[in-house]
Design a protein around this motif. Structure first.
Motif, PDB file in Angstrom:
ATOM      1  N   HIS A  83     -11.184   2.090  -7.314  1.00  0.00           N
ATOM      2  CA  HIS A  83     -10.980   1.645  -8.697  1.00  0.00           C
ATOM      3  C   HIS A  83     -10.513   2.818  -9.564  1.00  0.00           C
ATOM      4  CE1 HIS A  83     -11.615  -0.660 -12.375  1.00  0.00           C
ATOM      5  NE2 HIS A  83     -12.300   0.361 -12.868  1.00  0.00           N
TER       6      HIS A  83
ATOM      7  N   HIS B 166      -3.194  -2.522  -1.068  1.00  0.00           N
ATOM      8  CA  HIS B 166      -4.270  -3.511  -1.177  1.00  0.00           C
ATOM      9  C   HIS B 166      -4.248  -4.447   0.034  1.00  0.00           C
ATOM     10  CE1 HIS B 166      -7.241  -6.013  -3.080  1.00  0.00           C
ATOM     11  NE2 HIS B 166      -6.464  -7.082  -2.950  1.00  0.00           N
TER      12      HIS B 166
ATOM     13  N   SER C 101      -6.849  -0.431 -16.061  1.00  0.00           N
ATOM     14  CA  SER C 101      -7.638  -0.347 -14.833  1.00  0.00           C
ATOM     15  C   SER C 101      -6.827  -0.889 -13.662  1.00  0.00           C
ATOM     16  CB  SER C 101      -8.930  -1.156 -14.972  1.00  0.00           C
ATOM     17  OG  SER C 101      -9.737  -0.630 -16.006  1.00  0.00           O
ATOM     18  N   GLN C 102      -6.980  -0.256 -12.503  1.00  0.00           N
ATOM     19  CA  GLN C 102      -6.325  -0.720 -11.281  1.00  0.00           C
ATOM     20  C   GLN C 102      -7.325  -0.680 -10.139  1.00  0.00           C
ATOM     21  OE1 GLN C 102      -2.426   1.852 -12.020  1.00  0.00           O
ATOM     22  NE2 GLN C 102      -2.181   0.549 -10.207  1.00  0.00           N
ATOM     23  N   SER C 103      -7.177  -1.618  -9.222  1.00  0.00           N
ATOM     24  CA  SER C 103      -8.083  -1.675  -8.079  1.00  0.00           C
ATOM     25  C   SER C 103      -7.316  -1.973  -6.806  1.00  0.00           C
ATOM     26  CB  SER C 103      -9.155  -2.751  -8.288  1.00  0.00           C
ATOM     27  OG  SER C 103      -9.965  -2.434  -9.406  1.00  0.00           O
ATOM     28  N   SER C 104      -7.848  -1.493  -5.704  1.00  0.00           N
ATOM     29  CA  SER C 104      -7.255  -1.761  -4.401  1.00  0.00           C
ATOM     30  C   SER C 104      -8.361  -1.726  -3.355  1.00  0.00           C
ATOM     31  CB  SER C 104      -6.186  -0.713  -4.081  1.00  0.00           C
ATOM     32  OG  SER C 104      -5.579  -0.979  -2.841  1.00  0.00           O
ATOM     33  N   SER C 105      -8.239  -2.579  -2.355  1.00  0.00           N
ATOM     34  CA  SER C 105      -9.246  -2.631  -1.290  1.00  0.00           C
ATOM     35  C   SER C 105      -8.582  -2.458   0.066  1.00  0.00           C
ATOM     36  CB  SER C 105      -9.993  -3.967  -1.325  1.00  0.00           C
ATOM     37  OG  SER C 105     -10.697  -4.110  -2.540  1.00  0.00           O
TER      38      SER C 105
ATOM     39  N   HIS D 189     -13.538  -0.352  -1.727  1.00  0.00           N
ATOM     40  CA  HIS D 189     -12.880  -0.744  -2.981  1.00  0.00           C
ATOM     41  C   HIS D 189     -12.619   0.526  -3.797  1.00  0.00           C
ATOM     42  CE1 HIS D 189     -11.891  -3.465  -6.295  1.00  0.00           C
ATOM     43  NE2 HIS D 189     -12.609  -2.687  -7.093  1.00  0.00           N
TER      44      HIS D 189
ATOM     45  N   ARG E 200     -13.319   5.623  -8.902  1.00  0.00           N
ATOM     46  CA  ARG E 200     -14.602   5.213  -8.324  1.00  0.00           C
ATOM     47  C   ARG E 200     -14.332   4.543  -6.978  1.00  0.00           C
ATOM     48  NH1 ARG E 200     -16.639   2.145 -13.768  1.00  0.00           N
ATOM     49  NH2 ARG E 200     -16.881   3.997 -15.106  1.00  0.00           N
TER      50      ARG E 200
END
Length: 258
Positions: free
Chosen positions: A232, A156, A248-252, A230, A193
Motif C-alpha cells: 500500500h 497486481h 493511495s495505491q495498492s497492489s497484491s 498487500h 505499508r
C-alpha cells in the motif's frame, strides 16, 4: 539686370517650395492603422482565443475588388514557433472593418505563434498599399492537475513471486515529500505499508532512488512461500512539481514456493 535678378529670385523660391513640399510628403505618416489582438508579445493567451484585426478605414484588394472571407486566406498567415503554417477560418465584417481569425482546433498550450498581414495585398481609400504587419504571442502554459502515480511491480495479482524479489514503485515524474522534508531512504519508510493475507504488518525496508524516481521495498528476510501480500502506497504524502498530492495505491501478489 533687374529682369535677370527677378528670374533668379523666382527660381530660388521655386526650389525652396519644392524642397518643403517634398519634405512634407516624406514625413506624411502612413494611413495604415490596424489594431491586432492579441497584441504583440502578449503571453497567457487562451488556447481557444480568436485573433482579430480591426482596420481604421475602408480597404479593398489591390486590384480594386471587394474583399471576401475566402480572399483573406491568401492575405493572412498564421504560423507556430517552428514556422509551420496553422490552418484557420476567417470572418470579415466589412461595416466594422474587422477580421476574425479562428484557428482550426485549439492552439497548443505553452507555444508561440505569429500572425502576419502580408505586404502589398490591400489598398486603402487613398490607393496606398499596406505594409507587412505582424504580431507574435504565446499561449498559456498547460496546467498540470494530475496526481503523481507509481507503477508497482510485481503487478497486481502476480503469482509465483520469488521469495527474495523486490517490490518497486516507480514514478513518471519528480516527486517530493509534502511535509517539505528531503525525500531519501531515511524518510521513505512511512510511504509504504506491507501486510500479509491475515492483515498483519510485514517488517520491511524502503529505499529511494532519486535518479530513477523509484521506491524499492524489501522484506526483512524473505517472503513466506505461498502467501499473499498487500503493498500500500500511502496517499497525500508525496507531491509533484505542480503541487498535486499523490493518491493511495495498492497492489497484491502471491509468493511461490521456497
Amino acid at each position: 539686370m533687374d529682369v535677370r535678378r527677378f528670374w533668379m529670385q523666382w527660381v530660388v523660391m521655386l526650389g525652396i517650395l519644392l524642397v518643403f513640399s517634398h519634405s512634407a510628403a516624406a514625413k506624411e505618416p502612413s494611413s495604415w492603422k490596424v489594431n491586432i489582438l492579441p497584441q504583440d508579445k502578449a503571453v497567457g493567451v487562451a488556447v481557444d482565443d480568436v485573433i482579430t484585426m480591426t482596420f481604421s478605414g475602408a480597404i479593398q484588394l489591390k486590384n480594386s475588388r471587394d474583399i471576401t472571407d475566402k480572399s483573406w486566406l491568401s492575405l493572412v498567415q498564421l504560423v507556430d514557433e517552428k514556422k509551420k503554417k496553422v490552418a484557420f477560418a476567417v470572418k470579415w465584417n466589412d461595416s466594422a472593418k474587422s477580421l476574425v481569425i479562428d484557428p482550426v482546433g485549439n492552439l497548443e498550450a505553452g507555444k508561440t505563434y505569429r500572425v502576419t498581414l502580408l505586404a502589398k495585398k490591400l489598398k486603402d481609400a487613398r490607393g496606398e498599399l499596406n505594409p507587412e504587419l505582424s504580431v507574435a504571442f504565446a499561449t498559456k502554459a498547460p496546467v498540470d492537475n494530475i496526481a503523481p502515480q507509481a507503477v508497482i511491480l510485481p503487478g497486481h495479482g502476480a503469482k509465483q513471486v520469488k521469495s527474495g524479489e523486490k517490490v518497486t514503485l516507480q514514478f513518471a515524474e519528480e516527486v517530493a515529500l509534502v511535509s517539505g522534508e528531503t525525500l531519501s531512504s531515511k524518510t521513505a519508510g512511512k510511504l509504504v505499508r506491507v501486510t500479509d493475507e491475515q492483515g498483519r504488518a510485514v517488517p520491511h525496508t524502503v529505499t529511494w532512488n532519486k535518479s530513477k524516481r523509484t521506491l524499492t521495498v524489501k522484506p526483512k528476510g524473505k517472503w513466506q512461500p505461498h502467501t499473499s501480500y498487500h503493498v500500500h502506497l500511502v496517499g497525500g504524502l508525496l507531491q509533484d512539481r505542480a503541487g498535486n498530492a499523490n493518491n493511495s495505491q495498492s497492489s497484491s501478489f502471491t509468493s511461490g514456493a521456497k
